[in-house]
Design a protein around this motif. Sequence first.
Motif, PDB file in Angstrom:
ATOM      1  N   GLN A  85       0.829  -1.205   0.000  1.00 59.12           N
ATOM      2  CA  GLN A  85       0.000   0.000   0.000  1.00 59.12           C
ATOM      3  C   GLN A  85       0.864   1.256   0.000  1.00 59.12           C
ATOM      4  O   GLN A  85       0.564   2.224  -0.706  1.00 59.12           O
ATOM      5  N   LEU A  86       1.939   1.241   0.771  1.00 56.82           N
ATOM      6  CA  LEU A  86       2.854   2.384   0.806  1.00 56.82           C
ATOM      7  C   LEU A  86       3.459   2.615  -0.578  1.00 56.82           C
ATOM      8  O   LEU A  86       3.514   3.753  -1.060  1.00 56.82           O
ATOM      9  N   ALA A  87       3.880   1.532  -1.224  1.00 59.70           N
ATOM     10  CA  ALA A  87       4.476   1.653  -2.558  1.00 59.70           C
ATOM     11  C   ALA A  87       3.460   2.200  -3.557  1.00 59.70           C
ATOM     12  O   ALA A  87       3.792   3.062  -4.392  1.00 59.70           O
ATOM     13  N   ASN A  88       2.212   1.740  -3.479  1.00 58.71           N
ATOM     14  CA  ASN A  88       1.174   2.231  -4.397  1.00 58.71           C
ATOM     15  C   ASN A  88       0.883   3.707  -4.172  1.00 58.71           C
ATOM     16  O   ASN A  88       0.735   4.470  -5.131  1.00 58.71           O
ATOM     17  N   LYS A  89       0.796   4.130  -2.902  1.00 62.20           N
ATOM     18  CA  LYS A  89       0.527   5.543  -2.611  1.00 62.20           C
ATOM     19  C   LYS A  89       1.688   6.423  -3.061  1.00 62.20           C
ATOM     20  O   LYS A  89       1.490   7.510  -3.597  1.00 62.20           O
ATOM     21  N   ALA A  90       2.919   5.958  -2.824  1.00 63.02           N
ATOM     22  CA  ALA A  90       4.092   6.736  -3.244  1.00 63.02           C
ATOM     23  C   ALA A  90       4.123   6.859  -4.763  1.00 63.02           C
ATOM     24  O   ALA A  90       4.411   7.927  -5.303  1.00 63.02           O
ATOM     25  N   GLY A  93       1.915   9.480  -6.067  1.00 63.13           N
ATOM     26  CA  GLY A  93       2.319  10.863  -5.835  1.00 63.13           C
ATOM     27  C   GLY A  93       2.008  11.399  -4.453  1.00 63.13           C
ATOM     28  O   GLY A  93       2.141  12.602  -4.217  1.00 63.13           O
ATOM     29  N   ASP A  94       1.600  10.566  -3.518  1.00 64.88           N
ATOM     30  CA  ASP A  94       1.325  11.019  -2.148  1.00 64.88           C
ATOM     31  C   ASP A  94       2.647  11.437  -1.501  1.00 64.88           C
ATOM     32  O   ASP A  94       3.555  10.619  -1.349  1.00 64.88           O
ATOM     33  N   PRO A  95       2.784  12.735  -1.114  1.00 63.56           N
ATOM     34  CA  PRO A  95       4.073  13.203  -0.585  1.00 63.56           C
ATOM     35  C   PRO A  95       4.483  12.526   0.729  1.00 63.56           C
ATOM     36  O   PRO A  95       5.658  12.226   0.931  1.00 63.56           O
ATOM     37  N   LYS A  96       3.531  12.266   1.618  1.00 65.70           N
ATOM     38  CA  LYS A  96       3.877  11.609   2.884  1.00 65.70           C
ATOM     39  C   LYS A  96       4.361  10.183   2.623  1.00 65.70           C
ATOM     40  O   LYS A  96       5.329   9.726   3.238  1.00 65.70           O
ATOM     41  N   ALA A  97       3.693   9.482   1.740  1.00 67.63           N
ATOM     42  CA  ALA A  97       4.087   8.117   1.409  1.00 67.63           C
ATOM     43  C   ALA A  97       5.455   8.104   0.731  1.00 67.63           C
ATOM     44  O   ALA A  97       6.278   7.225   0.990  1.00 67.63           O
ATOM     45  N   THR A  98       5.705   9.100  -0.116  1.00 64.90           N
ATOM     46  CA  THR A  98       7.006   9.194  -0.788  1.00 64.90           C
ATOM     47  C   THR A  98       8.109   9.432   0.232  1.00 64.90           C
ATOM     48  O   THR A  98       9.172   8.802   0.160  1.00 64.90           O
ATOM     49  N   ASP A  99       7.874  10.332   1.196  1.00 64.73           N
ATOM     50  CA  ASP A  99       8.877  10.582   2.236  1.00 64.73           C
ATOM     51  C   ASP A  99       9.170   9.316   3.034  1.00 64.73           C
ATOM     52  O   ASP A  99      10.321   8.984   3.304  1.00 64.73           O
ATOM     53  N   GLN A 101       8.691   6.244   2.091  1.00 59.84           N
ATOM     54  CA  GLN A 101       9.341   5.272   1.208  1.00 59.84           C
ATOM     55  C   GLN A 101      10.831   5.591   1.073  1.00 59.84           C
ATOM     56  O   GLN A 101      11.679   4.704   1.129  1.00 59.84           O
ATOM     57  N   LEU A 102      11.180   6.870   0.929  1.00 63.13           N
ATOM     58  CA  LEU A 102      12.584   7.264   0.834  1.00 63.13           C
ATOM     59  C   LEU A 102      13.325   6.976   2.138  1.00 63.13           C
ATOM     60  O   LEU A 102      14.481   6.545   2.133  1.00 63.13           O
ATOM     61  N   GLU A 103      12.645   7.197   3.251  1.00 66.91           N
ATOM     62  CA  GLU A 103      13.225   6.909   4.567  1.00 66.91           C
ATOM     63  C   GLU A 103      13.518   5.405   4.704  1.00 66.91           C
ATOM     64  O   GLU A 103      14.587   5.007   5.159  1.00 66.91           O
ATOM     65  N   LEU A 104      12.555   4.583   4.286  1.00 63.98           N
ATOM     66  CA  LEU A 104      12.749   3.132   4.367  1.00 63.98           C
ATOM     67  C   LEU A 104      13.819   2.657   3.389  1.00 63.98           C
ATOM     68  O   LEU A 104      14.583   1.742   3.689  1.00 63.98           O
ATOM     69  N   ASP A 105      13.888   3.283   2.211  1.00 61.34           N
ATOM     70  CA  ASP A 105      14.942   2.943   1.247  1.00 61.34           C
ATOM     71  C   ASP A 105      16.321   3.205   1.851  1.00 61.34           C
ATOM     72  O   ASP A 105      17.232   2.388   1.712  1.00 61.34           O
TER      73      ASP A 105
END
Length: 158
Positions: A85-90, A93-99, A101-105
């Motif tokens: 779900q996080l990957a799909n939201k990121a 274009g969801d900015p919170k999900a992208t942040d 995701q980058l943190e987890l990366d």
Amino acid sequence: MIGAHNQGEMIMTDEDDKEPSKWGKGKTDPATHWKKGCPSPNPKGRPKGSKNQKTLYKEAFEKKITVNIDGVPKTMPKKEVTYHQLANKAAAGDPKATDKQLELDAKFDPVEEIPPTAEESAADFETLAEWIALREKFQVFATKPDDPAGNGQGSAGK
């Protein structure tokens, strides 16, 4: 008049009468501690077999559920579904999900450090060699004859 006071006079309240606790926040007065051998202040205590927060968390996220991914039903743990779900939201274009995701990366898939090529290393060594030649030419760190300690300052550093 009740409640009236002079300008320089302070009114004392019940809160002002209290002395500050010498035990501090989170500290308990030893006089009020439970004494060994006395009846327990919590006789029932925590029931045997009850689970702590960590166990409840793990069980909740390890529980498997069936989800449809691209029209195909799959059974997977809730934690894995959460990552999907996080990957799909990121990706949407969801900015919170992208942040997140980058943190987890950065945490789980760090960028690999690529060692310098031979050409890059050679350029670094050329620069170092030039610096050493300049240092020797101008004798920047050379010791002076009157400096028995050899600390490079000579009479100028005294």
